[in-house]
Write a protein that holds these residues in place. Sequence first.
Motif, short mmCIF file in Angstrom:
data_model
loop_
_atom_site.label_atom_id
_atom_site.label_comp_id
_atom_site.label_asym_id
_atom_site.label_seq_id
_atom_site.Cartn_x
_atom_site.Cartn_y
_atom_site.Cartn_z
N ASP A 11 -16.88 -21.80 -79.74
CA ASP A 11 -15.82 -21.95 -80.34
C ASP A 11 -15.09 -20.92 -80.62
O ASP A 11 -15.21 -19.76 -80.59
N VAL A 12 -13.73 -21.19 -81.26
CA VAL A 12 -12.81 -20.15 -81.97
C VAL A 12 -13.31 -19.41 -83.30
O VAL A 12 -13.70 -20.36 -83.98
N LEU A 13 -13.61 -18.51 -83.48
CA LEU A 13 -13.87 -17.65 -84.65
C LEU A 13 -12.95 -17.58 -85.62
O LEU A 13 -11.87 -16.78 -85.22
N VAL A 14 -13.10 -18.09 -86.55
CA VAL A 14 -12.15 -17.92 -87.84
C VAL A 14 -12.65 -17.49 -89.01
O VAL A 14 -13.30 -18.18 -89.60
N PRO A 15 -12.82 -16.10 -89.16
CA PRO A 15 -13.41 -15.35 -90.19
C PRO A 15 -13.13 -15.90 -91.59
O PRO A 15 -12.05 -16.37 -91.86
#
Length: 377
Positions: free
Chosen positions: A373-377
């Motif tokens: 998935d897209v990493l959202v810190p």
Amino acid sequence: MGPDVVAPEGTRWIDLGDKLARLADLARTLDLDTVVLREPANLAWLLGARVNVPQTLDTACLDVVVHLDGGHAPAALTVVTNAIEAPRLRDTELAGLGEACDLSWAVVPWWEPRDGQLPTGPRVRCDRALPDSAAVGADLAALRRRLTTHQQHLLTDVCRDAASAATAAALTMTPGTTGYAAAGELARQLLERQLDPIVLLVGGTDHLDAHRHPLPLAEPVGPRALLVACGRRHGLVASVSRIVSFAPLNDEQRDAYARLLQVEQVFLDGSRVGARLGDVAAAGCAAYGEQGFDPDEWHRHHQGGLSGFAPREFPAHASSDVVLGDGAVVAWNPSGAGWKVEDTTLVLPDGPRPLVADGRWPSVQVGGRQRPDVLVP
């Protein structure tokens, strides 16, 4: 196998006999006495070693002469190199090779070419042009496109460590991180895991849709960034792309990335033993229009293809007639609307097995597989 131990002692040459047996079969089929390996990918396949000095050259620092005697006797090897590289190769990359096979060395001064040490003649073939010798490049490519069981295990470890390196690098980033700083961190993480970085790309927000091969820049990446790397160990290459967003995705962005993963699913579903590479590529390219992208989106970037001992042997397209065998490696990289996904996948009888995975990176299930998935810190 973790980053502190590259290969357990005693396993380094465990599959050399398998590879020499394949070459012996080739010798019997083509009525050969000798095969000369000069192509870096073929040398890496046979030796599982670093065969280069500069990463940017397509020539190796050694040649290997495989003496096959028509395939009717145990194979013997001659390593041909210069006086600079011979001691290093003996001590590091090829240490222990002489205990695994009949091995000899032909060493020339650094100022002399190696060509004079290479055999020629009607019963000699080479993967690069030699006078009075026929080419055998296509036959050798077919051999290396089926990884041995040992190489499959090694590639699994290489891909796992490449995924871990990408995660570690992404977690250090902020919107103010420059492309060069991000690439430097990614390289550091790869090298700490004993992976040679042979491709490093970083794309910032302003370049994600416009540039499919974003070389690092000195400017900050901004709200969203793409990290791309190819890491190599034992001659085997892992390709990985990861996207990090410093703000939650809106519905439109989330939908676009989800649709791209559906495009990737078509590439992966088609990557099966016996499949024609061109058919897999054609189906994947057709999926762009089916998933709401511009039907010509695939024109803007190659979609990947055969991997293993190179990031890509060549970009796959509808005319690619190679048939995927048991132990083949593919790396697909669909992209569109500022999004990209990429993995390295092993083709096995029970189906394709994507290998680039790290439990710290968020994932989503697509087509029965966990995909990044897209990493959202």
